[in-house]
Each structure stands twice: as C-alpha cells, then as structure tokens.
Design an enzyme around this catalytic site. Structure first.
Site, PDB file in Angstrom:
ATOM      1  N   HIS A  48      -6.419   4.562  -1.922  1.00  0.00           N
ATOM      2  CA  HIS A  48      -4.949   4.619  -1.861  1.00  0.00           C
ATOM      3  C   HIS A  48      -4.231   4.853  -3.196  1.00  0.00           C
ATOM      4  O   HIS A  48      -2.990   4.775  -3.233  1.00  0.00           O
ATOM      5  CB  HIS A  48      -4.385   3.397  -1.129  1.00  0.00           C
ATOM      6  CG  HIS A  48      -4.570   2.074  -1.817  1.00  0.00           C
ATOM      7  ND1 HIS A  48      -5.521   1.166  -1.429  1.00  0.00           N
ATOM      8  CD2 HIS A  48      -3.930   1.513  -2.853  1.00  0.00           C
ATOM      9  CE1 HIS A  48      -5.438   0.100  -2.194  1.00  0.00           C
ATOM     10  NE2 HIS A  48      -4.477   0.277  -3.080  1.00  0.00           N
TER      11      HIS A  48
ATOM     12  N   ASP B 143      -8.236  -2.037  -7.233  1.00  0.00           N
ATOM     13  CA  ASP B 143      -8.003  -0.637  -6.889  1.00  0.00           C
ATOM     14  C   ASP B 143      -9.216   0.183  -7.342  1.00  0.00           C
ATOM     15  O   ASP B 143      -9.613   0.115  -8.505  1.00  0.00           O
ATOM     16  CB  ASP B 143      -6.711  -0.159  -7.550  1.00  0.00           C
ATOM     17  CG  ASP B 143      -5.496  -0.805  -6.882  1.00  0.00           C
ATOM     18  OD1 ASP B 143      -5.268  -0.529  -5.697  1.00  0.00           O
ATOM     19  OD2 ASP B 143      -4.803  -1.608  -7.533  1.00  0.00           O
TER      20      ASP B 143
ATOM     21  N   ASP C  19      -2.433  -2.866   0.665  1.00  0.00           N
ATOM     22  CA  ASP C  19      -1.655  -2.132  -0.337  1.00  0.00           C
ATOM     23  C   ASP C  19      -1.447  -0.653  -0.036  1.00  0.00           C
ATOM     24  O   ASP C  19      -0.827   0.049  -0.820  1.00  0.00           O
ATOM     25  CB  ASP C  19      -2.362  -2.280  -1.699  1.00  0.00           C
ATOM     26  CG  ASP C  19      -1.500  -1.835  -2.865  1.00  0.00           C
ATOM     27  OD1 ASP C  19      -0.269  -1.978  -2.767  1.00  0.00           O
ATOM     28  OD2 ASP C  19      -2.044  -1.350  -3.867  1.00  0.00           O
TER      29      ASP C  19
ATOM     30  N   HIS D 151      -7.696  -7.902  -5.307  1.00  0.00           N
ATOM     31  CA  HIS D 151      -7.389  -6.526  -4.907  1.00  0.00           C
ATOM     32  C   HIS D 151      -7.760  -5.612  -6.070  1.00  0.00           C
ATOM     33  O   HIS D 151      -7.002  -5.479  -7.023  1.00  0.00           O
ATOM     34  CB  HIS D 151      -5.909  -6.400  -4.557  1.00  0.00           C
ATOM     35  CG  HIS D 151      -5.524  -5.022  -4.128  1.00  0.00           C
ATOM     36  ND1 HIS D 151      -5.766  -4.549  -2.864  1.00  0.00           N
ATOM     37  CD2 HIS D 151      -4.961  -3.994  -4.807  1.00  0.00           C
ATOM     38  CE1 HIS D 151      -5.350  -3.301  -2.770  1.00  0.00           C
ATOM     39  NE2 HIS D 151      -4.869  -2.927  -3.944  1.00  0.00           N
TER      40      HIS D 151
END
Ligand code: ZN
Length: 1000
Positions: free
Chosen positions: A571, A257, A367, A255
């Site tokens: 996000h 970001d 997320d 993951h």
C-alpha cells in the site's frame, strides 16, 4: 505540572542507578548491507562515544565489549546494556535503528529510539559483555514529520555522504525496578486523569494520589523512597473498572510498511529487529500476544534469519505470535486486479498453512487507502470471515457511521468488520487513546468491545514493556476502559457473539483522502497492469502446453514472479507514495518480470503452435476476436474497411460503425455512431482533450489530489503538427504532436476496421512539476451514474454531487474501463494502465446533459520522490462508441491483452469453451498443489444472473467447485452439475467461481 516536573526531573533520571561505559569499536560497511558472518570477520577500529557516524542509508557495525561490573545487580535492579545511537525526536522508524547480535550470530533484539536496552544476561558470558550492533543510519525522509519537503535523501544515489548521527552512549546500566514501576504507575494515572469528568470524585482522588506520591518521594533519595511513592498510588490503581466500562481487546502489533520512506531491503531488517524484540518481550512477559500480518515479511525472516524464524514458529504454535490477515502483503485494494487480489490471499494463506499450519480468518488492512467493494467476496472465497481497518477514520469529510458492522460487497457477500475506534494502529495504550476508543465507539449500547493494536510500527520495534505495563494497570481500573490482551480472532469471536444483528455497509469503503494514489508514479502502475496481464497469459498458455503437450509447468518461476508482483502491490508501492529508490527498484523489477514472462509465454506459444509456417494468432482474452476463439489460437481474419481522408484542415477516420473527425488542433471534433445515427460528443465540445491542472496538495503530496486542483485548468489545444499516418485498410491513424511547458506529447488517434473503438495512444515526455494531466471526453450522454470496473465486476458511482459523500468522491479508481450510458446506448472509456478518473455532469443551455469522463494520466508530486513521474510514459486509452457494459468489459480485455502472432502448424483448440452471457474467465492455471489439476476462475461480469457451461477440451475425471485456495467447496454455490466433465453453472450477479478439473 508538578507531576510532570517530578517525572522529568526526578523519576526519569533515577531510572538507572549507575552506568559504566563499554568499549566501542566500529566497522563501516562500504556499500549495501552485508550478512553478519562477513561483517563480524572484519577488523573493527576504535570508536568513541560522541563521534559522528552513519551516512544516509549506510550500515555501521559497532562492537561493544567490557566487563560486567562487579557487585552490580542487587535486589530490585536489572542489569542492561543501554545504547543511544544519537536518536532524534522524530518518530521511531524514521531514523537510526540497530540489530544486536551475539558473537555466534544469533539475534538478541533490536535497538530503537524508544527501546534502547539489551538484557545484560543475553549479551554477556564469563568473559563479560560482547555484542555486535548492525546499525542502520536511515535518514529521516519525512522532513521532521512534515511529509512535504522535497528531499534528495530518498535515494541512495542522491542522498550524499554526510554523517547523520552522533553516537551518544553504550553503557552497562543498573535499572531500578521500583523506580521503573513507579514511572509506569504515574504514566497510567497521568493519562487517565484528564479523561475523567472534571467534577468527579474519581478525578479528585487520582489527582490527590499523584500529589501524595510526589510528596512521598524524596528528591535526594528517589531510589530509597520510590516504594513509598508507589504505596501512595496503590489505592487508586486498585479501584476496579465499572461494570459498564468499555472493553478493549489490546493486540500487540507493529505496522511495518513493506517499503515506504525506505527500500524493501531495509524492511527486511526492520522485520528482524521488531520480531526479535517481540520474542524477547514474550520471554519477559507471558501476557504478550502479537499479531503480524504479511506473509512476505515472515518469508524475509525465514530466508535471512532461520534461527529467528524457528523461534517465531514456536511462538506461533503457542498462539502468542499470531499470523493475521492471510495476505502476501497488506496490499492496496483499489488497484490490484481481480486475480491479483485473489492471489494475495492464495499466496499468503498458503505460506501460513505450510509454514505454521494456521489459517487466519480475518483480513488485516489497517492502513490501505480505501477498500474495494469486491473485497467481501474475495475475502470470503479465501476463507476469511472478518475484516479490520481503521483508515476510514482519515476521511476528510464524512464519518463512517459504525465501528462494528457487516460489510457487504457487490455480489452480496458479507464480512463482519471492525474499525478500532481509537483511530490508530500504533497505540501506546495511553489513557487518551483508551478514552477516545470509548468516546468514539459508535456501537455503544449495543456492543461493548473494541480492538486496540498497540506497538511502534515501521521499525520502531513494536510493543514495549512500558505498553504492557500500561495494559496490566488498565485491566480493571476505575474510569478507564478495561483492557485485556488477546488475539484478534478472540476479539472477533466475542464481538460477533455480542452483536447479533449489526448494521450493514454496502459497497466500497471509499477513502476521502489520498486520491492521488490512483495516479502517482505512473510507471509503477503500468508495471503492475502489464505484469497482471502477462501473468494471465503465461499461466494460460503454460497450462495449455502442459495439458496438450505434456510440457513441464513452470511452477517455481510463476510463484516467484507472483510474489514480486504481489509485494509491489503493497500500500505504499503501487499507490506511488514511496521514495525514489523504491519506485526505481519497482520499475526495474517489473521490467525483469516482463522479460521473464514474455519468454515463458513465447516458449509456450512455440510449443502450442507446432512446426509450420502458417500465421497463427493467439488470443488470451476471454472473448473471441478477429475470428480467433477466446483462450485459443487460429489465423486471424481482420476486416478491411477503415478509411482516412482530409477535411477542413483536419482528417476524417471512418469505418462501417464510426466516423471520427480530427480537427486541425488534433482534437476529436466529432465522433459519430453510425448504427445509432448519433453524435457521441457533447455539442460544442471536443474530445480527447488534454487538460493540465495545477496540482499543489494541501498536504501529503504524492498521496493527495485536493478538490482545489480544478480551479486552475489549461486546455492543451495547440498542436505542433497534425498529420495523417501511413495506414492501411485495417487501421487508419492521425499523429498529433504537442509541446507544453517543458514537456512533449506524441499522440496517435486511430481506428481499426470493423471496430467501434477510437484508440488514443500517448507517448509523453513529461517534465512538469506539481501538475496533473487529464484526458477529457465530454459526452452527449444523460447519466446519473458511472460504472467503473473493479475486481470481478464494477461499481456504480454518482456523476452528481447531491450528498457530501458524492461530492467527496471527486476522484475515483477504475480498472480497465468506465462506462456511462442511457438505457440501450452508452459509451465506454477504456485504458491500459490508468486508474484515476473523474466523471461529472453539466446541464447545457439546450437542456441536454453533458457527462464528462476524464482520465488522470500523469502527476508530478515533489514528495517523497522529488522527481516523481519525470520522463517518458506510454499510455493507451480508447473510446468505445455505442457501448453497453458487456462491450466495456470486452474492450478492457482487448486493450490490455494484445493478440500474439506466431508461425506454426495451425489452430490451437482452447482448453475451455465457455458458454453463457457475461461469464468471463479470469484465470486458467494448474493447481497450487501441483497435482496437475486444471483450475479455472471465472465471474459474472455484467451484474446479472447467468447460466453457463464450461466445456473442457481435454479428458476430465472430475470437476469440483472450490474456494480460492482450490479446496473443494463443502456446499457448491454455482456448480449445478458436472455431467460428462462439463461444468454447468448458475451464477448470481458478480459471482466469483473457481472450478477444479481433475484430468482423466
Ligand atoms: Zn502503512
């Protein structure tokens, strides 16, 4: 404890049989990162292990050279280069990392705190070892994982120059494979042990076997006796899983970001490091399957490292590197507008189709901070069937009842949904995580399978060989869920097949956490809202110019700008939870987007208006306004009946629909609906009231507004000045200036002729810290529910707090408007860049109900950006009197899409005339395939059935209904017929429709 000491004191030190230091030289990049070709040509200075290096956000290039030691690398060993950049104990991804390059510029793999090796064969040739490391000295902005300590490290401009790291070692090392395997055996069994029932035979067996293994390994000859240790464990590792064991489909993942506690430029490098690790691991282990979501991240690698991208392509073709999600980035889903959320899929899926020839069928958003009730329809319209997240496990109060279920959106669309029950997207395949998955899996007894994403995210490097070893050992292991590595698509097919009639969750999946993300970094939010509407205008008018005048359509510019806007809906960007650097950059990019789009719009308008001196007003909104048709242009006809007068120290603004009293404090003392002969504001209450709250979240400052914020309120009633502005019969206004704390606000309250909207415009110079600024409208309305606009429709939320679910929803996200009403009468509160709202109700002494609608205008959290939201802001809101939901919808467009007046030849006919109540055009554009077909996206906005006709003003060869990707729909759902080029539609409530008109 005995096993623990055995691991740390015997096994780990014996992992490498011997090590020989390499020679290190270094070159420090003076500024921002430079490409390999430039760095490798620099002159590298001698550097010694033990030396400090790395200012915050700096890049140091290390060159490691030396002979491959003769005689090393016998049976049972692996030769590696092992590098310790001086890692700290904080989590991987929040500290130093490096990319290793061969001298020819190809990437070997990344180096990370928990992934420190390079296979020697990959970095040596006849001349010995020669490898270059592009090392990032990223600071730990998290404050040692506390996520609350204000720090200047989050911006290159303020982070300072002090070196952060001490380079510890760069060695050629000989890995003892047997010791490594023994370590993995012990790790898996140590993880399993505490999860087994205390009185079980299995637990005793595992414990005894571990005890035996410690006995079997001679501390003075670990390498020579490790095999005996493995033999002592073999029988417990060979015991198969029980027939009813929970089944885990494990998916390699990272993951990353797209920006957060680092800027996007660092994410580009994080992607290259992680993806190269994955490719290297795939070469070693044929079992690894890796799921990777964001098209943007692939695009960075394609543009920055074509050689790496070519290798990814090959693994994609083999089905091992698996593009998932289908979106441009893992975006926020609360705030992106309807068209923008649709474009996340259009841009993402186009990328995956064009680059890889694949179409992901699952939405992958592990997320994001809550999930809009519009998602099921958008996902389905983009061709997706499945949805994955785990974020609802972060809920503070209520637990979502299912892990596998059907999720139904506002229009009735459904997607098969899964929450990995291990509550993580960064699993290490540990015994604890596997046991948690089985324990928590809410579908037990009906379903048997869950998904487990494993791998270190955010620049930790993704899956490791240790995780793969754990997965192999738990493939069938008594007492453990049975783990199999496979692609998410495989999981979803199996999960759906075994669960024929899953339960249904209807509506939004509100995250009971991170409620401040609707408000933090208001300028980023404003940039998003403005960009979305400018894109609408730019596409609409460029399409009209292309169709009516044959003007070239700016495909490349629009695509590039969309990609920027879509990236910034990531996000942690749009939610305002990134460092100062990210938001400074986001604001600059939005300014550039606005500049470019405004130029595109103005160019199209000049073309459309033609030569002349007649004032022509363009209306990009889906509703006619001031005599100008929707999507067209004409001379505007504005009424002239607004009046202003002084009264009781205040002022009265009035037209034929509304009478507004602004009192001496600059507050709305009365707002009277003249047609309904009814007061809008609650008795004794004043509207347009700014309220300042203490805003000190318990944790996660930029993310959270906690319920306790409401306990401290200051009403900003003192005005420095309240004065009537020079107005006209078209618009009258009062200016109010207030000073509070270190801040100042200039507020204009105005009323236009013929309008039922009281406009409130705020210019705020904001210098508060840890304060939340709300704007309150206490309304004399009895409403159990408030409607909030979301993508392509609205959701209803309770104004009361009957259940814990209602109570936890004390701060909510709305797009352009919130509406509260009684049958036949209501009030809308609209905005031009605000998302955070709260609505509540109280019953008064007189028995009436006050429904309060409040907007969250500004915050000022101290982490991760210590200066978040400081400075100037412009915000617009309006109060629409006597409004139904149709009026609220119209007002949302009015406030966000200004009319544009130019001098030209005369009126411009709209490309489309749309007949049908509640049917709203969201986008008009030329087709993505550049065929010149005209695409119209529209939706039913009232929540009712609708019949509509979409009548083009240009010659049409054919009309088809399509999905979001503009592919003809095999079974058109809304298009009844298209005789004569007019699309006649039947829409169900909130239905989203895309029509494609081929030009004659
Ligand atoms: Zn994330």
């Amino acid at each position: 404890m005995r096993v623990e000491r055995f691991v740390s004191e015997r096994l780990e030190p014996a992992l490498y049989r011997r090590r020989a230091p390499l020679e290190v030289t270094a070159w420090v990049a003076p500024g921002e990162p430079v490409p390999f070709a430039e760095a490798s040509a620099k002159s590298f200075a001698p550097f010694a292990a033990g030396q400090s290096w790395g200012r915050p956000w700096g890049t140091t290039w290390f060159r490691l050279t030396g002979p491959a030691p003769a005689g090393w690398g016998g049976a049972g060993t692996r030769l590696e280069v092992v590098v310790d950049l001086g890692y700290s104990h904080v989590q991987p991804g929040f500290q130093a990392e490096a990319t290793a390059y061969r001298p020819d510029g190809t990437i070997v793999k990344g180096l990370h705190p928990r992934n420190r090796y390079l296979p020697l064969a990959e970095v040596s040739s006849g001349g010995g070892v020669d490898v270059l490391l592009e090392a990032s000295s990223n600071p730990d902005v998290s404050g040692d994982g506390v996520f609350a300590t204000p720090t200047k490290l989050g911006d290159l401009a303020t982070a300072g120059d002090a070196p952060l790291y001490r380079f510890t070692a760069a060695d050629v090392a000989e890995l003892d494979v047997t010791v490594w395997e023994l370590l993995q055996d012990v790790w898996t069994l140590r993880g399993l042990l505490p999860e087994l029932p205390e009185q079980s035979s299995r637990r005793a067996e595992v414990l005894r076997a571990l005890d035996d293994a410690v006995d079997a390994v001679d501390p003075s000859d670990v390498a020579g006796t490790a095999e005996a240790g493995r033999r002592a464990l073999a029988h417990v590792l060979a015991q198969p899983a029980s027939a009813s064991a929970h089944r885990v489909v494990a998916v390699g993942h990272a993951h990353i970001d797209s920006a957060w506690l680092w800027p996007t430029r660092e994410t580009e490098r994080k992607c290259a490091r992680t993806f190269s690790n994955v490719l290297a691991l795939m070469d070693e282990d044929p079992d690894l399957v890796f799921a990777c979501s964001s098209a943007q991240q692939y695009a960075w690698v394609r543009d920055g490292h074509p050689e790496l991208f070519a290798r990814i392509k090959q693994r994609v073709a083999e089905g091992r590197f698996v593009p998932v999600g289908g979106m441009w980035v893992e975006s926020d889903t609360n705030m992106p507008g309807g068209e923008a959320l649709a474009r996340q899929f259009v841009a993402g899926k186009r990328f995956f189709a064009e680059e890889f020839g694949v179409e992901p069928l699952e939405v992958w958003l592990p997320d994001s901070f809550g999930y809009t009730a519009a998602m099921p329809q958008i996902a389905r319209a983009a061709g997706a069937r499945y949805f994955l997240t785990q974020k609802p496990s972060w809920n503070e109060v209520n637990r979502m009842p299912h892990h596998t279920f059907t999720w139904e959106g506002i229009d009735g669309s459904r997607v098969f949904t899964h929450f990995p029950p291990a509550d993580t997207y960064n699993s290490e395949v540990s015994g604890a995580e596997l046991a948690l998955a089985e324990r928590q899996f809410a579908e037990k007894g009906r379903a048997t399978t869950s998904l487990l994403p494993f791998g270190y995210g955010d620049g930790g490097g993704g899956p490791t060989r240790e995780m793969l070893a754990a997965a192999a050992r738990t493939r069938s292991l008594e007492g453990s869920p049975a783990v199999e590595i496979a692609a998410p698509g495989e999981f979803f097919r199996r999960a759906q097949a075994e669960y024929a009639d899953p339960p249904v969750w209807s509506g939004e999946m509100y995250l009971e956490f991170h409620r401040g993300t609707y408000t933090s970094q208001a300028r980023t939010k404003r940039g998003n809202r403005r960009s979305e509407h400018l894109l609408r205008e730019a596409e609409l008018w460029a399409t009209a110019a292309a169709v009516q005048h044959g003007t070239a359509y700016p495909y490349e510019d629009l695509e590039r700008i969309w990609h920027t806007v879509l990236l910034q809906q990531f996000h942690d960007i749009l939610p305002g939870s990134s460092i100062a650097w990210v938001h400074r950059e986001a604001e600059a990019r939005y300014a550039e987007v606005a500049r470019e789009l405004t130029a595109l719009v103005e160019g199209s308008l000049r073309e459309l208006a033609g030569e002349g001196t007649t004032p022509v007003t363009f209306n990009a909104s889906p509703f006619a306004r001031d005599g100008v048709p929707a999507l067209g242009a004409a001379p505007a006809a504005v009424g002239a009946d607004a009046t202003a007068s002084a009264e009781d120290g205040g002022f009265v603004l009035a037209n034929d629909r509304v009478r507004v009293v602004v009192d001496a404090d600059g507050l709305l003392a009365s707002v009277r609906d003249l047609a309904a002969d009814r007061e809008v504001l609650a008795p004794g209450a004043r509207g347009g009231l700014l309220q300042l709250h203490r805003d000190t979240p318990t944790q996660w400052d930029a993310w959270d507004v906690d319920e306790h914020y409401r306990r401290h309120t200051t009403d900003l009633v003192d005005a420095e000045s309240v004065e009537l502005m020079d107005g006209s019969a078209e618009r009258v206004a009062v200016r109010v200036v207030r000073a509070f704390g270190d801040s100042r606000v200039e507020q204009v309250i105005s009323l236009a002729a013929g309008s039922a909207s009281v406009d409130l415009e705020f210019d705020v110079d904001w210098h508060e810290r840890q304060k939340l600024l709300k704007l309150a409208f206490p309304l004399d309305v009895h409403a159990d529910r408030a409607a909030s606009e979301i993508q392509f429709g609205h959701v209803m939320r309770a104004t009361h707090t009957n259940t814990s679910w209602d109570a936890a929803r004390f701060e909510t996200c709305a797009h352009r408007w919130v509406h509260v009403g009684e049958p036949g009468w209501g009030v809308a509160v609209a905005n031009d860049s605000t998302y955070g709202h709260d609505t509540g109700r109280t019953t008064r002494e007189d028995g009436g109900t006050t429904t309060s609608v409040r907007l969250s205008l500004l915050r000022a959290p101290l982490f991760p950006d210590p200066d978040a939201d400081q400075g100037e802001h412009r915000l617009r809101t309006s109060l629409v009197v006597g409004a139904g939901i149709p009026d609220a919808v119209r007002e949302g467009y009015r406030l966000n899409l200004p009319l544009r007046e130019v001098a030209g030849a005369g009126p411009v006919e709209p490309l489309f005339a749309v007949e049908g109540d509640g049917v709203v055009v969201e986008a008009v554009k030329l087709a993505e395939d550049r065929s010149g077909d005209v695409v119209v996206r529209l939706y039913e906005a009232h929540g009712s059935r609708a019949r509509a006709a979409v009548r083009p003003s240009f010659g049409v060869a054919s009309v088809v209904e399509t999905d979001l990707l503009e592919r003809p729909d095999a079974a058109p759902r809304a298009l009844r017929n298209a005789d004569g080029g007019v699309a006649r539609l039947d829409l169900r409530p909130f239905q989203l429709v895309t029509l494609r008109f081929a030009r004659a």
